[in-house]
Design an enzyme around this catalytic site. Structure first.
Site, PDB file in Angstrom:
ATOM      1  N   HIS A   9     -11.160  24.429 -15.578  1.00 57.68           N
ATOM      2  CA  HIS A   9     -12.576  24.740 -15.333  1.00 57.68           C
ATOM      3  C   HIS A   9     -12.832  24.993 -13.857  1.00 57.68           C
ATOM      4  CE1 HIS A   9     -12.732  20.220 -14.911  1.00 57.68           C
ATOM      5  NE2 HIS A   9     -13.548  20.509 -13.914  1.00 57.68           N
TER       6      HIS A   9
ATOM      7  N   HIS B   9     -14.871  22.605  -6.888  1.00 55.09           N
ATOM      8  CA  HIS B   9     -13.436  22.517  -7.139  1.00 55.09           C
ATOM      9  C   HIS B   9     -13.029  23.439  -8.277  1.00 55.09           C
ATOM     10  CE1 HIS B   9     -15.071  19.217  -9.773  1.00 55.09           C
ATOM     11  NE2 HIS B   9     -14.212  19.704 -10.650  1.00 55.09           N
TER      12      HIS B   9
ATOM     13  N   GLU C 281     -18.266  23.704 -14.921  1.00 55.40           N
ATOM     14  CA  GLU C 281     -18.864  22.400 -14.639  1.00 55.40           C
ATOM     15  C   GLU C 281     -19.891  22.580 -13.536  1.00 55.40           C
ATOM     16  OE1 GLU C 281     -16.138  19.582 -12.845  1.00 55.40           O
ATOM     17  OE2 GLU C 281     -17.377  17.866 -13.415  1.00 55.40           O
TER      18      GLU C 281
HETATM   19 CO    CO Z   1     -14.195  18.978 -12.572  1.00 53.20          CO
END
Ligand code: CO
Length: 143
Positions: free
Chosen positions: A79, A7, A130
């Site tokens: 992120h 994502h 991440e």
């Molecule tokens: Co995230």
């Protein structure tokens, strides 16, 4: 090491308004809001064919997103999340190569119930990264 883009996370000042824009203007499938108290955020996931967008807004008094929104009051890209098959192996390899894992360096359970870590943005061209352990399986959709 990294697999799919899981994502892209966008910090937003108004989660309901952002979710409505993606649903009503862009015609996307938008999940219910989830409050992730231990991460200090409320999130909504936008499911796309090839990835997801995580819309996030601060939850609680010391949210890690609060400072970002103070610097970017209108919101902004927060992120990128990449999938890894083996988190422990990824942490060991990245640490050996000089990347810095944020926090105590140990995975936490993220929004999809899977272990996640964050890597220092100064090691990745100013972008917070991440990593989410997905094993062999694709991650289930959150909704
Ligand atoms: Co995230």
């Amino acid at each position: 090491m990294i697999g799919r883009l899981n994502h892209v996370a966008i910090a937003v000042p108004d989660l309901a308004a952002a979710a409505a824009r993606y649903r009503d203007m862009l015609g996307a499938v938008v999940s219910q809001k989830m409050d992730l108290a231990e991460h200090g955020v409320s999130v909504v996931f936008v499911d796309l064919e090839n990835t997801r967008i995580e819309l996030m807004t601060p939850l609680g008094s010391n949210s890690p997103v609060a400072g970002f929104l103070a610097r970017n009051p209108g919101g902004g890209t927060h992120h990128l999340c990449f999938e890894v098959k083996d988190m422990d192996a990824a942490i060991e390899e990245l640490t050996q190569k000089g990347a810095r894992v944020l926090g105590d360096g140990k995975p936490r359970i993220g929004a999809h119930g899977k272990p996640v870590i964050f890597l220092h943005p100064k090691d990745f061209d100013g972008v917070l990264i991440e990593l989410e352990e997905t094993g062999e399986m694709a991650t289930p959709l959150s909704s």
